[in-house]
Design a protein around this motif. Structure first.
Motif, mmCIF file in Angstrom:
data_model
loop_
_atom_site.group_PDB
_atom_site.id
_atom_site.type_symbol
_atom_site.label_atom_id
_atom_site.label_comp_id
_atom_site.label_asym_id
_atom_site.label_seq_id
_atom_site.Cartn_x
_atom_site.Cartn_y
_atom_site.Cartn_z
ATOM 1 N N ILE A 110 0.871 -1.170 0.000
ATOM 2 C CA ILE A 110 0.000 0.000 0.000
ATOM 3 C C ILE A 110 0.906 1.217 0.000
ATOM 4 C CG2 ILE A 110 -1.654 1.375 1.332
ATOM 5 C CD1 ILE A 110 -2.821 -1.212 2.404
ATOM 6 N N LYS A 111 0.653 2.115 -0.921
ATOM 7 C CA LYS A 111 1.469 3.327 -1.006
ATOM 8 C C LYS A 111 0.588 4.558 -0.830
ATOM 9 C CE LYS A 111 4.989 1.189 -3.953
ATOM 10 N NZ LYS A 111 6.119 1.225 -3.005
ATOM 11 N N ILE A 112 1.179 5.585 -0.243
ATOM 12 C CA ILE A 112 0.479 6.844 0.011
ATOM 13 C C ILE A 112 1.200 7.949 -0.734
ATOM 14 C CG2 ILE A 112 -0.425 8.384 1.791
ATOM 15 C CD1 ILE A 112 -0.004 6.112 3.791
ATOM 16 N N TRP A 113 0.442 8.736 -1.509
ATOM 17 C CA TRP A 113 1.023 9.741 -2.390
ATOM 18 C C TRP A 113 0.479 11.122 -2.054
ATOM 19 C CZ3 TRP A 113 4.285 7.166 -5.817
ATOM 20 C CH2 TRP A 113 4.031 5.795 -6.007
ATOM 21 N N SER A 114 1.308 12.129 -2.180
ATOM 22 C CA SER A 114 0.902 13.518 -1.989
ATOM 23 C C SER A 114 0.788 14.194 -3.347
ATOM 24 C CB SER A 114 1.925 14.266 -1.127
ATOM 25 O OG SER A 114 1.684 15.657 -1.153
ATOM 26 N N LEU A 115 -0.391 14.722 -3.658
ATOM 27 C CA LEU A 115 -0.583 15.391 -4.946
ATOM 28 C C LEU A 115 0.211 16.694 -5.045
ATOM 29 C CD1 LEU A 115 -1.880 15.760 -7.703
ATOM 30 C CD2 LEU A 115 -3.917 16.682 -6.559
ATOM 31 N N PRO A 116 0.152 17.614 -4.045
ATOM 32 C CA PRO A 116 0.921 18.862 -4.163
ATOM 33 C C PRO A 116 2.424 18.632 -4.217
ATOM 34 C CG PRO A 116 -0.781 19.062 -2.490
ATOM 35 C CD PRO A 116 -0.704 17.612 -2.844
ATOM 36 N N HIS A 117 2.928 17.649 -3.443
ATOM 37 C CA HIS A 117 4.365 17.379 -3.427
ATOM 38 C C HIS A 117 4.796 16.470 -4.583
ATOM 39 C CE1 HIS A 117 3.542 18.627 0.741
ATOM 40 N NE2 HIS A 117 4.788 19.046 0.765
ATOM 41 N N LYS A 118 3.801 15.842 -5.232
ATOM 42 C CA LYS A 118 4.055 14.949 -6.370
ATOM 43 C C LYS A 118 5.086 13.875 -6.032
ATOM 44 C CE LYS A 118 2.772 18.451 -9.765
ATOM 45 N NZ LYS A 118 3.110 19.177 -10.995
ATOM 46 N N GLN A 119 4.877 13.266 -4.858
ATOM 47 C CA GLN A 119 5.813 12.255 -4.414
ATOM 48 C C GLN A 119 5.119 11.224 -3.514
ATOM 49 O OE1 GLN A 119 8.349 15.009 -2.028
ATOM 50 N NE2 GLN A 119 8.015 13.574 -0.339
ATOM 51 N N MET A 120 5.800 10.089 -3.321
ATOM 52 C CA MET A 120 5.299 9.076 -2.420
ATOM 53 C C MET A 120 5.668 9.454 -0.988
ATOM 54 S SD MET A 120 6.006 4.972 -2.474
ATOM 55 C CE MET A 120 7.775 5.168 -2.140
ATOM 56 N N ILE A 121 4.686 9.375 -0.087
ATOM 57 C CA ILE A 121 4.924 9.686 1.316
ATOM 58 C C ILE A 121 5.311 8.440 2.091
ATOM 59 C CG2 ILE A 121 3.868 10.551 3.440
ATOM 60 C CD1 ILE A 121 1.933 12.129 1.699
ATOM 61 N N LYS A 122 4.618 7.349 1.801
ATOM 62 C CA LYS A 122 4.798 6.138 2.591
ATOM 63 C C LYS A 122 4.560 4.902 1.734
ATOM 64 C CE LYS A 122 5.271 4.657 6.996
ATOM 65 N NZ LYS A 122 6.268 5.118 7.962
ATOM 66 N N SER A 123 5.303 3.845 2.033
ATOM 67 C CA SER A 123 5.118 2.557 1.381
ATOM 68 C C SER A 123 5.112 1.482 2.463
ATOM 69 C CB SER A 123 6.235 2.295 0.369
ATOM 70 O OG SER A 123 6.023 1.055 -0.290
#
Length: 375
Positions: free
Chosen positions: A162-175
């Motif tokens: 399960i991965k968590i992504w930030s739209l404004p930062h355009k990056q993965m937050i957590k995996s």
């Protein structure tokens, strides 16, 4: 109601007359995903042709030659999931038009401007097919002491992550490695609320064409309904026969592992009031769990073959399920008993959904027939 089929068409149905309003013909391979925008103006369809089409359904007339609003070509393999950005996060929409998250068998995730068809953000990190996408209802998330603001996207995959992504930062937050085998789906305890938006059953909102009034109503409903939800929780289901309940707003806390199914768990959903979780499995059963602790509550037995999918009634009192045995069954959560058995299909039933007003159930399956049931 909107349906997609292996005949490569998308159909819009009028539930009152039980007839198709129009048919969209543009895909050249089977439809794999359908999404309706929160404002109900746009329909997105994804298929095995690697394409996504956006359809404007605000002023439909009976016709088989409706042209798509946009053609989106951002994936190299078949589309597996589509999810519009929720309405209460409208300040992140572009020109009052929702963004669309899409996923593919190639493991890629794209956030698209549905008018231009261009990518707003590219998320690459999964090594196998992405099975499900869900936008968080929260506007921020904490991870390792850092707060990320803006829309957050959850994704699950056959790579067991399960991965968590930030739209404004355009990056993965957590995996997070969530399971020992494929993850088949995820559900949030706020998913139903976000899907209904301003049209949530307790709302008296009537859409008159004012998008600003719609935005305001969406925010009011979100703020009102989430007062009773302590934290946004996520549940994942897997081919390892288990489910896991997560609180990713609390440093990725694993609340509980839900054990009991004897075969892969292919369907899972929180109840609209977030009090319960219901899961469907190849072991021919559905199981009911507490939506806050993951505690086992009951097993529903009645299907004689694999259960593929389930849906909740808007009042959280009933669950409807379908599967390989060609039947639809409704279950009473309070009495823990089978309410109705609805036979009639000639073959396996792949999908089921319950209308927001609680009056209609729609189903589709291998016999190529769409059935609409009245409560």
């Amino acid at each position: 109601m909107v349906t997609g089929s292996s005949d490569c068409t998308v159909k819009i149905w009028d539930l009152l007359t039980v007839t198709p309003i129009t048919t969209f013909k543009r895909h050249i391979k089977p439809i794999t995903s359908i999404a309706i925008s929160p404002c109900c103006r746009y329909v997105a369809s994804g298929a095995n042709d690697n394409l996504i089409y956006i359809w404007d359904v605000s002023n439909l007339k009976s016709s088989s030659t409706v042209e798509p609003l946009t053609k989106i070509q951002l994936h190299k393999q078949p589309i597996t999931a589509l999810e519009f950005l929720p309405a209460h996060l409208h300040k992140f929409w572009i020109n009052k038009t929702p963004l669309l998250a899409s996923a593919s068998q190639d493991g890629s995730i794209r956030i698209s401007n549905i008018i231009s068809g261009q990518s707003v953000a590219n998320f690459d990190g999964h090594t196998k097919m992405v099975t499900c996408l869900r936008w968080s209802g929260n506007q921020s998330i904490f991870d390792e002491g850092k707060e990320y603001f803006g829309p957050i996207l959850y994704s699950s995959s056959r790579d067991t992550m399960i991965k968590i992504w930030s739209l404004p930062h355009k990056q993965m937050i957590k995996s997070v490695k969530a399971h020992a085998h494929w993850i088949n789906g995820i559900s949030l305890n706020t998913s139903y609320l976000m899907n209904c938006s301003a049209f949530f059953p307790s709302s008296n909102f009537t859409y008159t064409g004012s998008i600003d009034a719609y935005f305001q109503a969406s925010e009011e409903i979100w703020n009102k309904q989430t007062k009773n939800i302590r934290s946004e929780l996520l549940v994942s289901s897997s081919d390892d026969n288990t489910l896991v309940l997560w609180d990713f707003n609390n440093e990725s806390k694993k609340i509980a592992q839900l054990l009991g199914h004897q075969q892969p768990v292919c369907g899972v959903s929180f109840s609209p009031d977030a009090r319960y979780i219901c899961s469907a499995s190849f072991d021919s059963s559905l199981r009911l769990w507490c939506g806050t602790t993951g505690k086992y509550l009951h097993v529903f037995r009645g299907h004689v073959a694999a259960v593929y999918q389930l849906a909740w009634s808007s009042d959280s009192r009933l669950v409807v399920s379908c599967g390989k045995d060609s039947t639809i069954k409704t279950w009473d959560v309070q009495s823990k008993k089978l309410r109705k058995d609805l036979p009639g299909a000639a073959d396996e039933l792949y999908c089921i959904d319950w209308a927001i007003n609680g009056q209609y159930i729609g189903s589709g399956g291998k016999d190529k027939i769409v059935r609409i049931w009245s409560r």
